[in-house]
Design a protein around this motif. Structure first.
Motif, PDB file in Angstrom:
ATOM      1  N   GLY A 130      81.996  24.700  84.269  1.00 47.77           N
ATOM      2  CA  GLY A 130      82.974  25.779  84.167  1.00 47.77           C
ATOM      3  C   GLY A 130      84.365  25.257  83.868  1.00 47.77           C
ATOM      4  N   PHE A 131      84.751  24.169  84.532  1.00 48.17           N
ATOM      5  CA  PHE A 131      86.061  23.572  84.279  1.00 48.17           C
ATOM      6  C   PHE A 131      86.135  23.013  82.866  1.00 48.17           C
ATOM      7  N   SER A 132      85.082  22.314  82.446  1.00 51.01           N
ATOM      8  CA  SER A 132      85.069  21.707  81.112  1.00 51.01           C
ATOM      9  C   SER A 132      85.163  22.752  80.009  1.00 51.01           C
ATOM     10  N   MET A 133      84.628  23.941  80.273  1.00 49.95           N
ATOM     11  CA  MET A 133      84.695  25.006  79.275  1.00 49.95           C
ATOM     12  C   MET A 133      86.108  25.534  79.095  1.00 49.95           C
ATOM     13  N   MET A 139      94.909  18.941  77.354  1.00 50.57           N
ATOM     14  CA  MET A 139      95.815  19.758  78.160  1.00 50.57           C
ATOM     15  C   MET A 139      96.247  19.003  79.405  1.00 50.57           C
ATOM     16  N   LEU A 140      95.292  18.364  80.049  1.00 45.35           N
ATOM     17  CA  LEU A 140      95.587  17.606  81.267  1.00 45.35           C
ATOM     18  C   LEU A 140      96.484  16.413  80.963  1.00 45.35           C
ATOM     19  N   ILE A 141      96.228  15.744  79.848  1.00 44.19           N
ATOM     20  CA  ILE A 141      97.053  14.603  79.450  1.00 44.19           C
ATOM     21  C   ILE A 141      98.490  15.051  79.215  1.00 44.19           C
ATOM     22  N   ARG A 142      98.667  16.160  78.503  1.00 41.02           N
ATOM     23  CA  ARG A 142     100.029  16.633  78.204  1.00 41.02           C
ATOM     24  C   ARG A 142     100.792  16.972  79.481  1.00 41.02           C
ATOM     25  N   ALA A 177      94.441  19.763  87.917  1.00 40.73           N
ATOM     26  CA  ALA A 177      93.294  20.450  87.320  1.00 40.73           C
ATOM     27  C   ALA A 177      93.182  21.926  87.713  1.00 40.73           C
ATOM     28  N   PRO A 178      93.294  22.290  88.992  1.00 41.52           N
ATOM     29  CA  PRO A 178      93.159  23.710  89.334  1.00 41.52           C
ATOM     30  C   PRO A 178      94.216  24.600  88.698  1.00 41.52           C
ATOM     31  N   PHE A 179      95.424  24.068  88.526  1.00 40.12           N
ATOM     32  CA  PHE A 179      96.475  24.861  87.885  1.00 40.12           C
ATOM     33  C   PHE A 179      96.108  25.163  86.428  1.00 40.12           C
ATOM     34  N   LEU A 180      95.608  24.160  85.719  1.00 39.97           N
ATOM     35  CA  LEU A 180      95.220  24.379  84.321  1.00 39.97           C
ATOM     36  C   LEU A 180      94.016  25.305  84.207  1.00 39.97           C
ATOM     37  N   TYR A 181      93.182  25.309  85.210  1.00 41.90           N
ATOM     38  CA  TYR A 181      92.038  26.226  85.206  1.00 41.90           C
ATOM     39  C   TYR A 181      92.490  27.665  85.431  1.00 41.90           C
ATOM     40  N   ALA A 182      93.530  27.846  86.241  1.00 42.90           N
ATOM     41  CA  ALA A 182      93.914  29.193  86.672  1.00 42.90           C
ATOM     42  C   ALA A 182      95.018  29.828  85.849  1.00 42.90           C
ATOM     43  N   MET A 183      95.755  29.028  85.064  1.00 42.96           N
ATOM     44  CA  MET A 183      96.909  29.615  84.357  1.00 42.96           C
ATOM     45  C   MET A 183      97.176  28.868  83.054  1.00 42.96           C
ATOM     46  N   PRO A 184      97.938  29.468  82.149  1.00 49.78           N
ATOM     47  CA  PRO A 184      98.273  28.801  80.883  1.00 49.78           C
ATOM     48  C   PRO A 184      99.015  27.492  81.125  1.00 49.78           C
ATOM     49  N   GLU A 185      99.012  26.654  80.112  1.00 51.38           N
ATOM     50  CA  GLU A 185      99.477  25.271  80.249  1.00 51.38           C
ATOM     51  C   GLU A 185     100.923  25.163  80.712  1.00 51.38           C
ATOM     52  N   GLU A 187     102.789  27.328  82.407  1.00 50.77           N
ATOM     53  CA  GLU A 187     102.890  27.734  83.800  1.00 50.77           C
ATOM     54  C   GLU A 187     102.262  26.688  84.718  1.00 50.77           C
ATOM     55  N   ALA A 188     101.150  26.118  84.283  1.00 50.17           N
ATOM     56  CA  ALA A 188     100.475  25.095  85.078  1.00 50.17           C
ATOM     57  C   ALA A 188     101.378  23.891  85.288  1.00 50.17           C
ATOM     58  N   PHE A 189     102.114  23.504  84.255  1.00 49.85           N
ATOM     59  CA  PHE A 189     103.007  22.350  84.364  1.00 49.85           C
ATOM     60  C   PHE A 189     104.071  22.581  85.429  1.00 49.85           C
ATOM     61  N   PHE A 190     104.725  23.723  85.407  1.00 50.84           N
ATOM     62  CA  PHE A 190     105.800  23.968  86.362  1.00 50.84           C
ATOM     63  C   PHE A 190     105.270  24.185  87.777  1.00 50.84           C
ATOM     64  N   ALA A 191     104.115  24.805  87.905  1.00 56.37           N
ATOM     65  CA  ALA A 191     103.524  24.970  89.231  1.00 56.37           C
ATOM     66  C   ALA A 191     103.127  23.610  89.812  1.00 56.37           C
ATOM     67  N   PHE A 192     102.479  22.789  89.005  1.00 56.89           N
ATOM     68  CA  PHE A 192     102.069  21.453  89.446  1.00 56.89           C
ATOM     69  C   PHE A 192     103.286  20.608  89.815  1.00 56.89           C
ATOM     70  N   SER A 193     104.314  20.624  88.982  1.00 59.85           N
ATOM     71  CA  SER A 193     105.518  19.831  89.254  1.00 59.85           C
ATOM     72  C   SER A 193     106.165  20.244  90.568  1.00 59.85           C
ATOM     73  N   THR A 194     106.206  21.541  90.820  1.00 59.07           N
ATOM     74  CA  THR A 194     106.802  22.039  92.061  1.00 59.07           C
ATOM     75  C   THR A 194     105.984  21.601  93.266  1.00 59.07           C
ATOM     76  N   LEU A 195     104.667  21.695  93.162  1.00 57.36           N
ATOM     77  CA  LEU A 195     103.797  21.254  94.252  1.00 57.36           C
ATOM     78  C   LEU A 195     104.060  19.787  94.591  1.00 57.36           C
TER      79      LEU A 195
END
Length: 286
Positions: A130-133, A139-142, A177-185, A187-195
């Motif tokens: 599911g994650f790979s799909m 995306m993760l590298i960026r 990884a969970p951020f990229l699964y749950a939201m666009p790239e 948004e995932a970047f800023f959520a991950f950075s804040t965490l």
């Protein structure tokens, strides 16, 4: 009986979804109102969890090799994950994102930790179809490479201790990884950075100070759990063993079926939760 129980669970999930969505969509006139609403959402999530998106109609048997979905399917996926995305961002205090800022960081190219990033990203949740799909390695590298650039350009916040410095360390790929699964790239970047920078900064320092502190007392991890759940517990575990025993007790109340299954396999929190404690993995994936 089984069908009836499933129907009850589905209805309860729908009610949780409606309640959380109503709270998020209600205008707030004061900081006190905001704090009250956040506390209520945290209470719902901590006790019953976020409603699980119904993905059955989007999960046919897929041929190998796995290929990323096209844009239309990705939009459908993000729509199903919308509530989870909103709640995570609200909990983290991420209310604004900048596509321009993220694009500029990406355009900088490989950072000085780029090779380390590449060594980890290809194996991130590699067995999870599911994650790979939904999440491509690029995306993760960026996201991780952009974080390294951002951290390099950001002055460490004052803490009263030695200034913290951020860069990529092994294990960040699993947290992103969970951020990229749950939201666009973006948004995932800023959520991950804040965490990373504000919620668990000690756990990602190169010398793993946070992990060592957690192993000595368990208090750091417990403090983070309290931040996410907003529970006022009169008794806090004094060491790692006590914390893990408490986790077993909580699981028995919150999910007795899972607790019984794990006990049937002779699995206690000392076995199934200890790696999560070391990696500071806050995400529960249904």
């Amino acid at each position: 009986m089984a069908a009836q129980m499933t129907s009850v669970k589905t209805r309860r999930a729908e009610l949780r979804r409606e309640t959380i969505e109503n709270i998020l969509s209600t205008p707030h006139s004061s900081e006190e109102d905001v704090a009250t609403s956040l506390a209520e959402i945290r209470r719902i999530v901590a006790i019953e969890g976020l409603p699980v998106p119904n993905t059955s109609e989007f999960s046919p048997v897929r041929p190998a090799p796995i290929r990323p979905r096209d844009l239309q399917h990705r939009l459908v996926h993000y729509d199903r994950q919308r509530l989870r995305s909103q709640v995570w961002k609200v909990f983290l205090g991420v209310y604004h994102v900048s596509a321009t800022e993220y694009t500029c960081l990406v355009k900088k190219g490989p950072s000085d930790v780029y090779d380390k990033v590449r060594n980890d990203t290809f194996r991130t949740l590699a067995t999870d179809q599911g994650f790979s799909m939904e999440v491509q390695e690029d995306m993760l590298i960026r996201v991780l490479n952009a974080f390294a650039w951002k951290a390099k350009a950001t002055s460490p916040p004052p803490t009263g201790h030695d200034p913290l410095e951020f860069t990529y360390v092994q294990g960040m790929n699993v947290l992103a990884a969970p951020f990229l699964y749950a939201m666009p790239e973006v948004e995932a970047f800023f959520a991950f950075s804040t965490l990373i920078q504000y919620c668990c900064p000690m756990y990602v320092q190169p010398c793993l100070q946070g992990a060592h502190c957690g192993l000595k007392s368990g208090s750091t991890f417990w403090h983070i759990i309290l931040q996410f759940s907003s529970f006022a517990c009169p008794v806090r575990p004094a060491n790692s063993r006590a914390f893990l025993q408490l986790l077993d007790m909580c699981l028995q109340v919150v999910d007795p079926e899972l607790f019984g299954y794990l006990r049937g396999k002779s699995l206690t929190a000392e076995l199934y939760a200890f790696p999560c404690k070391l990696r500071c993995n806050f995400f529960h994936r249904h």
